[in-house]
Design an enzyme around this catalytic site. Structure first.
Site, PDB file in Angstrom:
ATOM      1  N   HIS A  60       0.856  -1.190   0.000  1.00 28.89           N
ATOM      2  CA  HIS A  60       0.000   0.000   0.000  1.00 28.89           C
ATOM      3  C   HIS A  60       0.890   1.238   0.000  1.00 28.89           C
ATOM      4  CE1 HIS A  60      -3.542  -2.454   1.781  1.00 28.89           C
ATOM      5  NE2 HIS A  60      -3.651  -2.362   0.468  1.00 28.89           N
ATOM      6  N   GLU A  63       1.740   3.774   3.056  1.00 31.80           N
ATOM      7  CA  GLU A  63       2.239   3.235   4.322  1.00 31.80           C
ATOM      8  C   GLU A  63       3.771   3.283   4.339  1.00 31.80           C
ATOM      9  OE1 GLU A  63       0.251  -0.564   4.496  1.00 31.80           O
ATOM     10  OE2 GLU A  63      -1.729   0.375   4.415  1.00 31.80           O
ATOM     11  N   ARG A 120      -3.195   4.875  -2.004  1.00 35.78           N
ATOM     12  CA  ARG A 120      -3.100   3.506  -1.475  1.00 35.78           C
ATOM     13  C   ARG A 120      -2.818   2.458  -2.554  1.00 35.78           C
ATOM     14  NH1 ARG A 120      -5.702   0.158   2.711  1.00 35.78           N
ATOM     15  NH2 ARG A 120      -6.672  -1.691   1.815  1.00 35.78           N
ATOM     16  N   HIS A 191       2.569  -3.720   6.886  1.00 35.62           N
ATOM     17  CA  HIS A 191       1.639  -2.625   6.612  1.00 35.62           C
ATOM     18  C   HIS A 191       1.657  -1.631   7.778  1.00 35.62           C
ATOM     19  CE1 HIS A 191      -0.949  -4.706   3.428  1.00 35.62           C
ATOM     20  NE2 HIS A 191      -0.101  -5.657   3.792  1.00 35.62           N
ATOM     21  N   GLU A 265       0.689  -4.776  11.130  1.00 31.98           N
ATOM     22  CA  GLU A 265       0.228  -3.384  11.023  1.00 31.98           C
ATOM     23  C   GLU A 265       1.030  -2.593  12.061  1.00 31.98           C
ATOM     24  OE1 GLU A 265      -1.809  -2.131   8.854  1.00 31.98           O
ATOM     25  OE2 GLU A 265      -3.015  -3.793   8.083  1.00 31.98           O
TER      26      GLU A 265
END
Length: 330
Positions: A60, A63, A120, A191, A265
């Protein structure tokens, strides 16, 4: 600090030059805009086929902390393997395949200006009747594709594409990893944000066959993360701790039989979101490294300790068959 795609490309070349005995660059695909998708292959050359670890960052575009982590991870393992016997052992037994920026087109676009900073998706055109470009690459893999947590609206940030693996970036991963799927022990995709460790699957109607072990290892990794700077990471499936989704690379990897598949994440929990301040980059990487290292070490030890035990058991069985016992060996 976060670095541009050009800087990362130059850094990869420098890493290869500085550690030519254990590092090579593998080009394994092309983006929609015909940029090369490359990874660093890191490991000690044993002349034999080896087990492997996969890590990708930057699927993405917005990020930015993710590519920074991949760079940190690479530096750490390269700086420690000559002095840390455990890391040396793992680099003898396994190769590390690390892609610092998977969505290279989107990443470059997100660096263009403030208006594109939060982009994104990739940069492929949408359907002919749509003016919005880009597909969410983490909804495009062939894992319950298009069933939940996606959009068929090409202007949506979670547009899943026209069909499974329609995007060249997803094709590159699918072909490279899929052709070696029996070698990979671990698939880590990095991510942000949310401070989560996600295990398969994103669809609530499916449960990984090794769910309990994935959770056990994930919880221990979260403990390792917390010990560094006190940050809490939540562990679970995406439907349990975030939201349901389909078509993720994490789920695809587990469906291929790769036993340990996780989505990281990274920081934070929403205060800064995708625009993490520079002074949080280093501590974020430090803590996430400990978590990733725990998962990788567990996967390694389970595989190779079991192999040693199995070999010993086989030898003992052969000795017994030959009538060789403890007393006759004295």
């Amino acid at each position: 600090m976060c670095t541009s795609a050009l800087q990362i490309s130059k850094w990869m070349a420098q890493i290869k030059q500085d550690y030519s005995d254990v590092v090579s660059i593998v080009d394994y695909g092309y983006s929609y805009e015909h940029r090369t998708i490359s990874l660093l292959k890191i490991g000690l050359n044993t002349g034999e086929r080896k087990k492997a670890i996969w890590m990708d960052c930057g699927i993405h575009a917005r990020e930015w902390i993710a590519p920074a982590f991949c760079q940190y991870f690479v530096r750490q393992i390269l700086q420690t393997y000559k002095t840390d016997p455990k890391m040396e052992e793992m680099m003898k037994n396994m190769d590390f395949y690390v892609t610092p920026v998977l969505n290279v087109d989107g990443y470059i676009y997100s660096w263009k200006d403030n208006n594109t900073r939060l982009w994104r998706k990739n940069r492929s055109p949408g359907p002919s009747d749509c003016s919005c470009p880009g597909t969410d690459l983490n909804r495009n893999f062939d894992a319950n594709w298009g069933t939940i947590g996606v959009s068929t609206d090409c202007c949506s940030n979670i547009y899943c594409g026209s069909k499974p693996v329609s995007e060249p970036e997803a094709q590159a991963v699918t072909e490279f990893v899929g052709s070696r799927k029996d070698d990979f022990l671990c698939f880590l995709t990095i991510h942000s944000y949310g401070q989560l460790l996600l295990v398969p699957y994103g669809h609530p109607n499916f449960t990984a066959s090794n769910y309990d072990e994935l959770m056990e290892v994930g919880l221990a990794a979260a403990d390792a993360i917390k010990k560094v700077h006190g940050k809490n990471y939540t562990v679970g499936t995406s439907p349990d701790v975030l939201y349901p989704n389909s078509g993720s690379s994490r789920d695809w990897a587990r469906m291929q039989g790769i036993p340990f598949s996780y989505t990281f994440e990274l920081r934070d929990k929403g205060t800064f979101g995708f625009e993490l301040p520079e002074d949080q980059i280093q501590p974020t990487c430090e803590e996430a490294y400990r978590g990733a290292l725990h998962i990788i070490t567990y996967a390694h030890d389970k595989t190779f300790n079991s192999a040693v035990a199995a070999t010993a058991a086989t030898l003992w069985t052969m000795l017994l068959a030959l009538g060789v016992t403890g007393t006759t060996l004295m």
